[in-house]
Write a protein that holds these residues in place. Structure first.
Motif, PDB file in Angstrom:
ATOM      1  N   ASN A  61       0.669  -1.275  -0.311  1.00  0.00           N
ATOM      2  CA  ASN A  61       0.321   0.137  -0.433  1.00  0.00           C
ATOM      3  C   ASN A  61       1.029   1.386   0.263  1.00  0.00           C
ATOM      4  OD1 ASN A  61      -2.069   1.420  -0.035  1.00  0.00           O
ATOM      5  ND2 ASN A  61      -2.904   1.034   2.272  1.00  0.00           N
TER       6      ASN A  61
ATOM      7  N   ASN B   2       2.225   1.605  -3.842  1.00  0.00           N
ATOM      8  CA  ASN B   2       1.099   1.958  -4.181  1.00  0.00           C
ATOM      9  C   ASN B   2       1.230   3.758  -4.201  1.00  0.00           C
ATOM     10  OD1 ASN B   2      -0.185   0.435  -5.772  1.00  0.00           O
ATOM     11  ND2 ASN B   2      -1.645  -0.285  -4.194  1.00  0.00           N
TER      12      ASN B   2
ATOM     13  N   GLU C 233      -5.108   4.893 -10.565  1.00  0.00           N
ATOM     14  CA  GLU C 233      -5.349   3.850 -10.129  1.00  0.00           C
ATOM     15  C   GLU C 233      -4.057   2.670 -10.162  1.00  0.00           C
ATOM     16  OE1 GLU C 233      -6.225   1.575  -5.753  1.00  0.00           O
ATOM     17  OE2 GLU C 233      -6.431   3.807  -6.933  1.00  0.00           O
ATOM     18  N   GLN C 234      -3.566   2.623  -9.324  1.00  0.00           N
ATOM     19  CA  GLN C 234      -2.313   1.206  -9.381  1.00  0.00           C
ATOM     20  C   GLN C 234      -2.977  -0.010  -9.105  1.00  0.00           C
ATOM     21  OE1 GLN C 234       0.617   1.431 -11.168  1.00  0.00           O
ATOM     22  NE2 GLN C 234       0.369   3.045 -12.457  1.00  0.00           N
ATOM     23  N   THR C 235      -1.699  -0.589  -9.213  1.00  0.00           N
ATOM     24  CA  THR C 235      -2.170  -2.262  -9.047  1.00  0.00           C
ATOM     25  C   THR C 235      -0.567  -2.630  -8.805  1.00  0.00           C
ATOM     26  OG1 THR C 235      -2.363  -3.681 -10.436  1.00  0.00           O
ATOM     27  CG2 THR C 235      -4.900  -2.929  -9.486  1.00  0.00           C
ATOM     28  N   LEU C 236      -0.530  -3.911  -7.665  1.00  0.00           N
ATOM     29  CA  LEU C 236       0.583  -4.697  -7.581  1.00  0.00           C
ATOM     30  C   LEU C 236       1.164  -5.046  -8.651  1.00  0.00           C
ATOM     31  CD1 LEU C 236       1.139  -5.581  -3.565  1.00  0.00           C
ATOM     32  CD2 LEU C 236       2.301  -3.625  -4.605  1.00  0.00           C
ATOM     33  N   ALA C 237      -0.129  -5.966  -9.293  1.00  0.00           N
ATOM     34  CA  ALA C 237       0.288  -6.758 -10.984  1.00  0.00           C
ATOM     35  C   ALA C 237       1.171  -5.596 -11.982  1.00  0.00           C
ATOM     36  CB  ALA C 237      -0.777  -7.036 -11.050  1.00  0.00           C
ATOM     37  N   THR C 238       0.698  -4.164 -11.870  1.00  0.00           N
ATOM     38  CA  THR C 238       1.196  -3.369 -12.548  1.00  0.00           C
ATOM     39  C   THR C 238       2.393  -2.908 -12.587  1.00  0.00           C
ATOM     40  OG1 THR C 238      -0.139  -1.451 -11.689  1.00  0.00           O
ATOM     41  CG2 THR C 238      -1.519  -2.300 -13.602  1.00  0.00           C
TER      42      THR C 238
ATOM     43  N   THR D 208       2.389 -11.300  -7.647  1.00  0.00           N
ATOM     44  CA  THR D 208       1.798 -10.342  -5.876  1.00  0.00           C
ATOM     45  C   THR D 208       0.511 -11.043  -6.341  1.00  0.00           C
ATOM     46  OG1 THR D 208       1.237  -8.732  -7.885  1.00  0.00           O
ATOM     47  CG2 THR D 208       2.974  -8.290  -6.982  1.00  0.00           C
ATOM     48  N   TRP D 209       0.087 -11.758  -6.294  1.00  0.00           N
ATOM     49  CA  TRP D 209      -1.245 -12.703  -6.342  1.00  0.00           C
ATOM     50  C   TRP D 209      -1.656 -12.400  -4.483  1.00  0.00           C
ATOM     51  CZ3 TRP D 209      -1.990 -16.726  -3.760  1.00  0.00           C
ATOM     52  CH2 TRP D 209      -0.941 -17.920  -3.940  1.00  0.00           C
TER      53      TRP D 209
ATOM     54  N   GLU E 176      -4.533  -5.979  -1.152  1.00  0.00           N
ATOM     55  CA  GLU E 176      -4.331  -5.032  -1.301  1.00  0.00           C
ATOM     56  C   GLU E 176      -5.983  -4.171  -1.142  1.00  0.00           C
ATOM     57  OE1 GLU E 176      -3.245  -3.850  -5.548  1.00  0.00           O
ATOM     58  OE2 GLU E 176      -2.623  -5.554  -5.630  1.00  0.00           O
ATOM     59  N   SER E 177      -6.726  -4.674  -0.703  1.00  0.00           N
ATOM     60  CA  SER E 177      -8.003  -3.745   0.151  1.00  0.00           C
ATOM     61  C   SER E 177      -8.626  -4.764   1.522  1.00  0.00           C
ATOM     62  CB  SER E 177      -9.282  -4.276  -1.174  1.00  0.00           C
ATOM     63  OG  SER E 177      -9.449  -5.597  -1.115  1.00  0.00           O
TER      64      SER E 177
END
Length: 102
Positions: free
Chosen positions: A37, A40, A56-61, A68-69, A73-74
């Motif tokens: 977090n 991000n 909005e970014q995710t760890l996968a991007t 990173t599955w 993230e939430s």
């Protein structure tokens, strides 16, 4: 199922060890989720400083080559880790009480 219960009742340290392992596992997952977090947020801050609209970014991007599955993230993603920590605390307390009783 009776064998599992008997396994833990004969040696209460097994129950406390399982509880401590669950606490470590859940705490580690929550810690790594917090670090993700922060990563991000740092990317969003850097994008905002560059006068670019922060998306909005995710760890996968952010880290496409890393798996990173498993990183939450939430809040919904953190619930299994929180349940593991709470279960670990309960099991550790039960093991300590059982050891004191025996």
């Amino acid at each position: 199922m009776d064998r599992v219960i008997e396994y833990f009742l004969t040696e209460p340290r097994r129950l406390t060890s399982l509880g401590r392992a669950l606490i470590r596992f859940g705490g580690g997952v929550l810690t790594i989720g917090a670090i993700g977090n922060v990563a991000n947020a740092a990317v969003g801050i850097v994008q905002t400083m560059g006068k670019k609209l922060a998306t909005e970014q995710t760890l996968a991007t952010l880290y496409p080559s890393l798996p990173t599955w498993w990183i939450p993230e939430s809040i919904v993603g953190c619930l299994p880790a929180v349940v593991a920590v709470i279960t670990g605390i309960v099991l550790t307390q039960m093991g300590e009480r059982l050891r004191a009783y025996l």
